[in-house]
Design a protein around this motif. Structure first.
Motif, PDB file in Angstrom:
ATOM      1  N   ALA A  50      90.073  13.219  79.981  1.00  0.00           N
ATOM      2  CA  ALA A  50      89.473  14.180  79.046  1.00  0.00           C
ATOM      3  C   ALA A  50      90.361  14.363  77.815  1.00  0.00           C
ATOM      4  O   ALA A  50      89.859  14.520  76.698  1.00  0.00           O
ATOM      5  CB  ALA A  50      89.231  15.516  79.740  1.00  0.00           C
ATOM      6  N   SER A  51      91.667  14.319  78.014  1.00  0.00           N
ATOM      7  CA  SER A  51      92.587  14.419  76.876  1.00  0.00           C
ATOM      8  C   SER A  51      92.383  13.254  75.915  1.00  0.00           C
ATOM      9  O   SER A  51      92.403  13.425  74.694  1.00  0.00           O
ATOM     10  CB  SER A  51      94.040  14.441  77.355  1.00  0.00           C
ATOM     11  OG  SER A  51      94.304  15.610  78.086  1.00  0.00           O
ATOM     12  N   ARG A  52      92.181  12.070  76.467  1.00  0.00           N
ATOM     13  CA  ARG A  52      91.940  10.881  75.640  1.00  0.00           C
ATOM     14  C   ARG A  52      90.643  11.052  74.846  1.00  0.00           C
ATOM     15  O   ARG A  52      90.598  10.788  73.643  1.00  0.00           O
ATOM     16  CB  ARG A  52      91.876   9.636  76.526  1.00  0.00           C
ATOM     17  CG  ARG A  52      91.459   8.368  75.831  1.00  0.00           C
ATOM     18  CD  ARG A  52      92.455   7.823  74.870  1.00  0.00           C
ATOM     19  NE  ARG A  52      93.630   7.316  75.555  1.00  0.00           N
ATOM     20  CZ  ARG A  52      94.703   6.887  74.915  1.00  0.00           C
ATOM     21  NH1 ARG A  52      94.739   6.890  73.601  1.00  0.00           N
ATOM     22  NH2 ARG A  52      95.741   6.457  75.572  1.00  0.00           N
ATOM     23  N   VAL A  57      87.521  12.287  69.877  1.00  0.00           N
ATOM     24  CA  VAL A  57      86.310  12.940  69.383  1.00  0.00           C
ATOM     25  C   VAL A  57      86.615  14.132  68.472  1.00  0.00           C
ATOM     26  O   VAL A  57      85.902  14.361  67.489  1.00  0.00           O
ATOM     27  CB  VAL A  57      85.418  13.370  70.574  1.00  0.00           C
ATOM     28  CG1 VAL A  57      84.239  14.204  70.118  1.00  0.00           C
ATOM     29  CG2 VAL A  57      84.944  12.144  71.339  1.00  0.00           C
ATOM     30  N   LEU A  58      87.651  14.880  68.781  1.00  0.00           N
ATOM     31  CA  LEU A  58      87.934  16.100  68.020  1.00  0.00           C
ATOM     32  C   LEU A  58      88.060  15.867  66.516  1.00  0.00           C
ATOM     33  O   LEU A  58      87.465  16.621  65.733  1.00  0.00           O
ATOM     34  CB  LEU A  58      89.176  16.808  68.565  1.00  0.00           C
ATOM     35  CG  LEU A  58      89.546  18.110  67.857  1.00  0.00           C
ATOM     36  CD1 LEU A  58      88.421  19.134  67.953  1.00  0.00           C
ATOM     37  CD2 LEU A  58      90.838  18.671  68.436  1.00  0.00           C
ATOM     38  N   PRO A  59      88.775  14.849  66.061  1.00  0.00           N
ATOM     39  CA  PRO A  59      88.857  14.656  64.605  1.00  0.00           C
ATOM     40  C   PRO A  59      87.491  14.400  63.953  1.00  0.00           C
ATOM     41  O   PRO A  59      87.246  14.853  62.834  1.00  0.00           O
ATOM     42  CB  PRO A  59      89.767  13.433  64.450  1.00  0.00           C
ATOM     43  CG  PRO A  59      90.514  13.334  65.723  1.00  0.00           C
ATOM     44  CD  PRO A  59      89.630  13.902  66.784  1.00  0.00           C
ATOM     45  N   VAL A  60      86.619  13.720  64.659  1.00  0.00           N
ATOM     46  CA  VAL A  60      85.276  13.465  64.126  1.00  0.00           C
ATOM     47  C   VAL A  60      84.487  14.774  64.049  1.00  0.00           C
ATOM     48  O   VAL A  60      83.802  15.046  63.056  1.00  0.00           O
ATOM     49  CB  VAL A  60      84.541  12.413  64.990  1.00  0.00           C
ATOM     50  CG1 VAL A  60      83.116  12.212  64.517  1.00  0.00           C
ATOM     51  CG2 VAL A  60      85.313  11.101  64.993  1.00  0.00           C
ATOM     52  N   VAL A  61      84.613  15.587  65.075  1.00  0.00           N
ATOM     53  CA  VAL A  61      83.938  16.894  65.083  1.00  0.00           C
ATOM     54  C   VAL A  61      84.494  17.770  63.958  1.00  0.00           C
ATOM     55  O   VAL A  61      83.736  18.430  63.240  1.00  0.00           O
ATOM     56  CB  VAL A  61      84.081  17.581  66.459  1.00  0.00           C
ATOM     57  CG1 VAL A  61      83.560  19.009  66.424  1.00  0.00           C
ATOM     58  CG2 VAL A  61      83.361  16.770  67.529  1.00  0.00           C
ATOM     59  N   GLU A  62      85.816  17.763  63.802  1.00  0.00           N
ATOM     60  CA  GLU A  62      86.416  18.559  62.722  1.00  0.00           C
ATOM     61  C   GLU A  62      85.918  18.098  61.355  1.00  0.00           C
ATOM     62  O   GLU A  62      85.626  18.929  60.483  1.00  0.00           O
ATOM     63  CB  GLU A  62      87.944  18.472  62.787  1.00  0.00           C
ATOM     64  CG  GLU A  62      88.539  19.231  63.951  1.00  0.00           C
ATOM     65  CD  GLU A  62      90.038  19.065  64.071  1.00  0.00           C
ATOM     66  OE1 GLU A  62      90.687  20.001  64.568  1.00  0.00           O
ATOM     67  OE2 GLU A  62      90.574  17.998  63.679  1.00  0.00           O
ATOM     68  N   ALA A  63      85.808  16.804  61.162  1.00  0.00           N
ATOM     69  CA  ALA A  63      85.301  16.284  59.885  1.00  0.00           C
ATOM     70  C   ALA A  63      83.842  16.697  59.677  1.00  0.00           C
ATOM     71  O   ALA A  63      83.447  17.072  58.565  1.00  0.00           O
ATOM     72  CB  ALA A  63      85.438  14.764  59.838  1.00  0.00           C
ATOM     73  N   ALA A  64      83.052  16.651  60.734  1.00  0.00           N
ATOM     74  CA  ALA A  64      81.649  17.067  60.630  1.00  0.00           C
ATOM     75  C   ALA A  64      81.546  18.551  60.290  1.00  0.00           C
ATOM     76  O   ALA A  64      80.704  18.955  59.472  1.00  0.00           O
ATOM     77  CB  ALA A  64      80.912  16.762  61.934  1.00  0.00           C
ATOM     78  N   VAL A  65      82.387  19.356  60.888  1.00  0.00           N
ATOM     79  CA  VAL A  65      82.408  20.790  60.571  1.00  0.00           C
ATOM     80  C   VAL A  65      82.766  20.988  59.101  1.00  0.00           C
ATOM     81  O   VAL A  65      82.141  21.790  58.402  1.00  0.00           O
ATOM     82  CB  VAL A  65      83.389  21.546  61.501  1.00  0.00           C
ATOM     83  CG1 VAL A  65      83.691  22.938  60.976  1.00  0.00           C
ATOM     84  CG2 VAL A  65      82.820  21.626  62.913  1.00  0.00           C
ATOM     85  N   ALA A  66      83.744  20.241  58.623  1.00  0.00           N
ATOM     86  CA  ALA A  66      84.155  20.356  57.217  1.00  0.00           C
ATOM     87  C   ALA A  66      82.993  20.045  56.281  1.00  0.00           C
ATOM     88  O   ALA A  66      82.734  20.787  55.328  1.00  0.00           O
ATOM     89  CB  ALA A  66      85.332  19.425  56.934  1.00  0.00           C
ATOM     90  N   VAL A  67      82.289  18.972  56.561  1.00  0.00           N
ATOM     91  CA  VAL A  67      81.135  18.603  55.728  1.00  0.00           C
ATOM     92  C   VAL A  67      80.063  19.686  55.820  1.00  0.00           C
ATOM     93  O   VAL A  67      79.505  20.113  54.806  1.00  0.00           O
ATOM     94  CB  VAL A  67      80.571  17.226  56.148  1.00  0.00           C
ATOM     95  CG1 VAL A  67      79.239  16.948  55.467  1.00  0.00           C
ATOM     96  CG2 VAL A  67      81.580  16.129  55.831  1.00  0.00           C
ATOM     97  N   GLY A  68      79.792  20.143  57.023  1.00  0.00           N
ATOM     98  CA  GLY A  68      78.767  21.167  57.212  1.00  0.00           C
ATOM     99  C   GLY A  68      79.066  22.453  56.465  1.00  0.00           C
ATOM    100  O   GLY A  68      78.154  23.116  55.963  1.00  0.00           O
ATOM    101  N   LEU A  69      80.324  22.804  56.368  1.00  0.00           N
ATOM    102  CA  LEU A  69      80.682  24.045  55.680  1.00  0.00           C
ATOM    103  C   LEU A  69      80.346  24.015  54.192  1.00  0.00           C
ATOM    104  O   LEU A  69      80.088  25.057  53.594  1.00  0.00           O
ATOM    105  CB  LEU A  69      82.172  24.350  55.876  1.00  0.00           C
ATOM    106  CG  LEU A  69      82.541  24.902  57.245  1.00  0.00           C
ATOM    107  CD1 LEU A  69      84.051  24.843  57.464  1.00  0.00           C
ATOM    108  CD2 LEU A  69      82.035  26.326  57.415  1.00  0.00           C
ATOM    109  N   VAL A  70      80.340  22.840  53.591  1.00  0.00           N
ATOM    110  CA  VAL A  70      80.054  22.769  52.150  1.00  0.00           C
ATOM    111  C   VAL A  70      78.606  22.418  51.840  1.00  0.00           C
ATOM    112  O   VAL A  70      78.187  22.490  50.689  1.00  0.00           O
ATOM    113  CB  VAL A  70      81.018  21.804  51.420  1.00  0.00           C
ATOM    114  CG1 VAL A  70      82.445  22.310  51.506  1.00  0.00           C
ATOM    115  CG2 VAL A  70      80.904  20.396  51.940  1.00  0.00           C
ATOM    116  N   VAL A  71      77.845  22.043  52.848  1.00  0.00           N
ATOM    117  CA  VAL A  71      76.419  21.767  52.661  1.00  0.00           C
ATOM    118  C   VAL A  71      75.671  23.035  53.076  1.00  0.00           C
ATOM    119  O   VAL A  71      75.593  23.350  54.269  1.00  0.00           O
ATOM    120  CB  VAL A  71      75.971  20.545  53.495  1.00  0.00           C
ATOM    121  CG1 VAL A  71      74.474  20.322  53.361  1.00  0.00           C
ATOM    122  CG2 VAL A  71      76.758  19.304  53.084  1.00  0.00           C
ATOM    123  N   THR A  72      75.146  23.743  52.103  1.00  0.00           N
ATOM    124  CA  THR A  72      74.611  25.083  52.350  1.00  0.00           C
ATOM    125  C   THR A  72      73.644  25.174  53.534  1.00  0.00           C
ATOM    126  O   THR A  72      73.803  26.075  54.359  1.00  0.00           O
ATOM    127  CB  THR A  72      73.994  25.658  51.062  1.00  0.00           C
ATOM    128  OG1 THR A  72      75.046  25.752  50.088  1.00  0.00           O
ATOM    129  CG2 THR A  72      73.400  27.029  51.284  1.00  0.00           C
TER     130      THR A  72
END
Length: 186
Positions: A50-52, A57-72
């Motif tokens: 699970a750590s692997r 996966v976490l960096p991809v999720v973080e990037a998706a969150v970043a994009v989502g925050l700027v797309v109204t």
């Protein structure tokens, strides 16, 4: 206070700040996947496999969150996701502080400087969670931003991120100096 949090400029500043925070975290983890895997594994809250998966996966999720925050249209669900992630991070940090494992690296940014886990980092994540929730609750009631409000919010959010990163680097330098002094004293 509630009126303040629905001001378009304030919401844009918060959105930009958190988006930059998440994209910086994602990029640093993507550049150092194996090292980040070690950090996740060292938290000892997940099985090795699970750590692997989390490290990948976490960096991809973080990037998706970043994009989502700027797309109204995506900002509210992205802010909720950001709050959820930040709460999970706070919990993982708190578990390790309670275990007395305060010398492990928080893994927040892979900048070469280790930042040991502490109650201060738990608090930081809880404050960031509150900011994400402020976006999620304030955005639906906010009026659209004017160009000036949006630009001001963008600059304010970017400035806040620069201050945040500077403080993180200074914290990492301080921890590194303390570790060096401790190592030399042995």
């Amino acid at each position: 206070m509630a009126d303040f949090l629905i001001q378009p400029m304030v919401l844009w500043a918060l959105r930009i700040f958190l988006a930059l925070l998440f994209v910086a975290a994602a990029l640093s983890k993507l550049r150092h996947v194996e090292e980040f895997y070690g950090v996740v594994r060292n938290f000892r809250v997940l099985p090795d496999l699970a750590s692997r998966v989390v490290a990948l996966v976490l960096p991809v999720v973080e990037a998706a969150v970043a994009v989502g925050l700027v797309v109204t249209p995506l900002a509210v669900p992205a802010a909720v996701a950001a709050a959820a992630l930040l709460l999970v991070f706070a919990a993982a940090l708190a578990i390790n502080v309670l275990r007395g494992r305060t010398q492990i690296d928080c893994g927040c940014f892979r900048n070469g400087l280790k930042q040991p886990v502490s109650w201060l980092l738990v608090l930081r994540n809880l404050v960031l969670t509150a900011l994400a929730l402020a976006i999620a609750t304030g955005l639906p009631a906010a009026v659209p931003a004017s160009l000036t409000e949006g630009a001001t919010g963008l600059l304010a959010g970017a400035t806040a991120m620069l201050i945040y990163l500077s403080a993180s680097l200074l914290g990492g330098l301080s921890a590194a100096q303390t570790a060096n002094k401790t190592a030399k004293g042995r």
